[in-house]
Design an enzyme around this catalytic site. Sequence first.
Site, short mmCIF file in Angstrom:
data_model
loop_
_atom_site.label_atom_id
_atom_site.label_comp_id
_atom_site.label_asym_id
_atom_site.label_seq_id
_atom_site.Cartn_x
_atom_site.Cartn_y
_atom_site.Cartn_z
N ASP A 7 0.88 -1.17 0.00
CA ASP A 7 0.00 0.00 0.00
C ASP A 7 0.92 1.22 0.00
O ASP A 7 1.44 1.60 1.05
CB ASP A 7 -0.90 -0.01 1.23
CG ASP A 7 -1.78 1.24 1.31
OD1 ASP A 7 -2.27 1.69 0.26
OD2 ASP A 7 -1.96 1.77 2.43
N GLU A 66 -1.26 -1.43 -4.79
CA GLU A 66 -2.48 -0.66 -5.04
C GLU A 66 -2.19 0.41 -6.09
O GLU A 66 -1.15 1.06 -6.06
CB GLU A 66 -2.96 -0.02 -3.75
CG GLU A 66 -4.35 0.57 -3.86
CD GLU A 66 -4.90 1.01 -2.52
OE1 GLU A 66 -5.21 2.20 -2.39
OE2 GLU A 66 -5.02 0.16 -1.62
N ASP A 138 -2.43 0.99 7.39
CA ASP A 138 -1.58 0.82 6.21
C ASP A 138 -1.19 -0.64 6.01
O ASP A 138 -1.19 -1.14 4.88
CB ASP A 138 -0.32 1.70 6.32
CG ASP A 138 -0.65 3.18 6.31
OD1 ASP A 138 -1.28 3.63 5.34
OD2 ASP A 138 -0.30 3.88 7.27
#
Length: 180
Positions: A7, A66, A138
């Site tokens: 991420d 992502e 996160d």
Amino acid sequence: MKILGIDPGLRTTGFGVIEKQGNKLSYIASGTIKTPDADLPQRLKTILVSVAEVIATYKPDCAAIEKVFVNVNPQSTLLLGQARGAAICALVGADLFVAEYTALQVKQAVVGQGKAQKAQVQDMVQRLLKLSGLPGTDAADALGVAICHAHSGEALSMLGALAPELAKKGLRVRGGRLVG
């Protein structure tokens, strides 16, 4: 198959490592990479070096990251894209296959709906991986990216392998979808 989920973020980049054996997912590790309050090149270097260290430590078979979303502030989007680029460089530098998923795809894979809140993602990651506590946001997002790849990566790989045959029929794979 060991999957590393990322991420990306300029201040904090989350990572999560899971293992998929058949239909079973197992938690291996997760955490965050925090960049120093320094200039942009130093922050990007921290992301690059730290992701490389995660790869060296956990030896994943593939990775998923992502995709950047375009938000209201174009400058923030550009900075996030650079952080993402640093992470991708570390991944491809280690010869890992890198899959990319939108936040919507990750939320759908983990929670079942694309407009899920961060707390819902954290809760489902905890449940799916049988964690004793909630992971940080996160790290949970990164684990969610890895879970998303575990669920959809095989299908994308199969579509990719079929690409030459599909092209003969006037079809192609774009963004994980079959289009004519």
